[in-house]
Design an enzyme around this catalytic site. Structure first.
Site, PDB file in Angstrom:
ATOM      1  N   ASN A  10       0.859  -1.193   0.000  1.00  8.75           N
ATOM      2  CA  ASN A  10       0.000   0.000   0.000  1.00  8.75           C
ATOM      3  C   ASN A  10       0.893   1.240   0.000  1.00  8.75           C
ATOM      4  OD1 ASN A  10      -1.894   1.971   0.433  1.00  8.75           O
ATOM      5  ND2 ASN A  10      -2.364   1.382   2.541  1.00  8.75           N
ATOM      6  N   TRP A  11       0.973   1.862  -1.171  1.00 12.45           N
ATOM      7  CA  TRP A  11       1.904   2.998  -1.311  1.00 12.45           C
ATOM      8  C   TRP A  11       1.295   4.335  -0.903  1.00 12.45           C
ATOM      9  CZ3 TRP A  11       4.552   1.484  -6.624  1.00 12.45           C
ATOM     10  CH2 TRP A  11       5.419   0.417  -6.374  1.00 12.45           C
ATOM     11  N   LYS A  12       0.013   4.314  -0.553  1.00 11.78           N
ATOM     12  CA  LYS A  12      -0.649   5.538  -0.055  1.00 11.78           C
ATOM     13  C   LYS A  12      -0.323   6.719  -0.977  1.00 11.78           C
ATOM     14  CE  LYS A  12      -0.142   3.449   4.477  1.00 11.78           C
ATOM     15  NZ  LYS A  12      -0.155   3.597   5.920  1.00 11.78           N
ATOM     16  N   HIS A  99      -9.677   1.304   4.873  1.00 11.45           N
ATOM     17  CA  HIS A  99      -8.375   1.541   5.519  1.00 11.45           C
ATOM     18  C   HIS A  99      -8.559   2.562   6.640  1.00 11.45           C
ATOM     19  CE1 HIS A  99      -4.294   2.834   6.256  1.00 11.45           C
ATOM     20  NE2 HIS A  99      -3.905   1.694   5.700  1.00 11.45           N
ATOM     21  N   GLU A 173      -5.643  -4.593  10.685  1.00  6.31           N
ATOM     22  CA  GLU A 173      -4.607  -3.585  10.891  1.00  6.31           C
ATOM     23  C   GLU A 173      -4.961  -2.784  12.139  1.00  6.31           C
ATOM     24  OE1 GLU A 173      -2.381  -2.363   7.114  1.00  6.31           O
ATOM     25  OE2 GLU A 173      -4.249  -1.268   7.122  1.00  6.31           O
ATOM     26  N   GLY A 179       2.158   2.515  10.891  1.00  2.51           N
ATOM     27  CA  GLY A 179       3.150   3.588  10.802  1.00  2.51           C
ATOM     28  C   GLY A 179       3.804   3.948  12.123  1.00  2.51           C
ATOM     29  N   SER A 216       3.065  -1.651  10.540  1.00  4.19           N
ATOM     30  CA  SER A 216       4.508  -1.630  10.819  1.00  4.19           C
ATOM     31  C   SER A 216       5.228  -2.935  10.479  1.00  4.19           C
ATOM     32  CB  SER A 216       4.768  -1.251  12.277  1.00  4.19           C
ATOM     33  OG  SER A 216       4.360   0.091  12.496  1.00  4.19           O
ATOM     34  N   GLY A 237       2.737  -1.040   4.314  1.00  2.00           N
ATOM     35  CA  GLY A 237       2.820   0.364   3.900  1.00  2.00           C
ATOM     36  C   GLY A 237       4.250   0.765   3.623  1.00  2.00           C
TER      37      GLY A 237
END
Ligand code: PGA
Length: 255
Positions: A10-12, A99, A173, A179, A216, A237
Site C-alpha cells: 500500500n503505497w498511499k 483503511h 490492521e 506507521g 509496521s 505500507g
C-alpha cells in the site's frame, strides 16, 4: 510447500505519479523475479493516476494492481471519487476498502465501507476489507466489539443484496500499529483472526477467507509473525516502498 501468501503493498500517497512510474520501471524485472521465484502473490496499490501506465507494464504478469479506496456509489455526482468500475477498467483486480486512514481522515463509516465493498464485488474485483481498533479501544477492552461491528456491516449488506463473494480478504490492521513501528503480538493477532473467521463463516460458510495482517511490517518485524496460524499474507505500507525490504519480507516466507 506451504500455500502462497498474498503481499499487498500500500503505497498511499508516499510516491507522486512520476516517482511511482520510475519505481515500477526500475524494479519491474526484480519484482517479476520475486513473484516467480517465491510463488507468492504480489499486489501493488499505487496512486490512482498511474494505472494507465502500470496496467500495460504488468499485464500478463503475476503482479496485480489494486485501488486504495473507491466510491461507495456506482456513478453520478460525487466529485473527487473514483468508482469501482473505473478501477476495473483501469486494470485493477483488487481494491482496499475501510483503511483506517480513510475511516479517520475522511470519516468513512462502516456503512460506507460496506457499500464500497459491494461496488468492488459487483465489478468482479476482490475487496480487501480493512478492520482494526484504536489503541484506546484496545485498552478499553473493545477490540472484539469494534472488529465485529466493522466486519458485520459489510457481511450483512452482501447477504442482503444476495451477493455470494468468491472469496473474502480481510486485513487486520490495528490502528495503533500503522506507521508507528509497533506491531501487534502474535496472540493479539491470532485472537482477531479467529474472530474474523467466525464472523465470515457465520455469514458465508462456503466462502474461503484470506487473512492479512498490517501495521509496521518490515523485514525485521515480519519474522516474529511467521508462525501465525491462519496467516494469508500482509498489507505493507512504508516498508513496501523500498524494494530490498519488500524482497526480504517476501523471501522470509520461502522456506
Ligand atoms: P505501515 O502501513 O506498514 O506503514 O504501518 C500499513 C498500512 O497502512 O496498510
Amino acid at each position: 510447500m506451504k500455500s502462497p501468501l498474498l503481499f499487498v503493498a500500500n503505497w498511499k500517497t508516499y510516491y507522486s505519479h512520476q516517482q511511482t512510474l520510475h519505481w515500477c520501471a526500475n524494479h519491474k524485472k526484480e519484482l517479476l523475479q520475486l513473484a516467480h521465484a517465491s510463488g507468492h502473490h504480489l499486489v501493488i496499490c499505487p496512486i490512482a493516476t498511474t494505472f494507465g501506465s502500470l496496467t500495460p507494464l504488468f499485464s500478463d504478469s503475476p503482479i496485480k494492481l489494486a485501488g486504495q479506496s473507491c466510491s461507495a456509489y456506482s456513478a453520478g455526482a460525487h466529485t473527487g471519487e473514483i468508482t469501482a468500475q473505473s478501477f476495473k477498467e483501469a486494470g485493477c483486480s483488487y481494491c482496499l476498502v475501510g483503511h483506517s486512514e480513510r475511516r479517520t481522515e475522511y470519516h468513512e463509516s462502516n456503512e460506507t465501507v460496506a457499500h464500497q465493498a459491494l461496488q468492488v464485488i459487483m465489478q468482479n474485483m476482490t475487496p480487501i476489507i480493512c478492520v482494526g481498533e484504536t489503541e484506546h479501544e484496545r485498552t478499553q477492552g473493545k477490540t472484539t466489539m469494534i472488529i465485529t461491528e466493522q466486519l458485520s456491516v459489510v457481511l450483512k449488506l452482501l447477504q442482503e443484496k444476495n451477493f455470494l463473494p468468491s472469496q473474502l480478504i480481510v486485513a487486520y490492521e490495528p490502528v495503533w500499529a500503522i506507521g508507528s513501528g509497533k506491531t501487534a503480538r502474535t496472540e493479539e493477532i491470532g485472537e482477531v483472526f479467529d474472530l474474523i473467521i467466525a464472523l465470515a463463516q457465520n455469514s458465508f460458510p462456503s466462502v474461503p477467507v484470506t487473512l492479512l495482517y498490517g501495521g509496521s511490517i518490515d523485514d525485521e518485524t515480519v519474522k516474529a509473525l511467521s508462525s501465525l496460524e491462519h496467516l494469508g499474507g500482509f498489507l505493507i505500507g512504508k516498508a513496501s516502498l523500498d524494494f530490498q525490504k519488500l524482497q526480504k519480507i517476501v523471501t522470509w516466507f520461502n522456506n
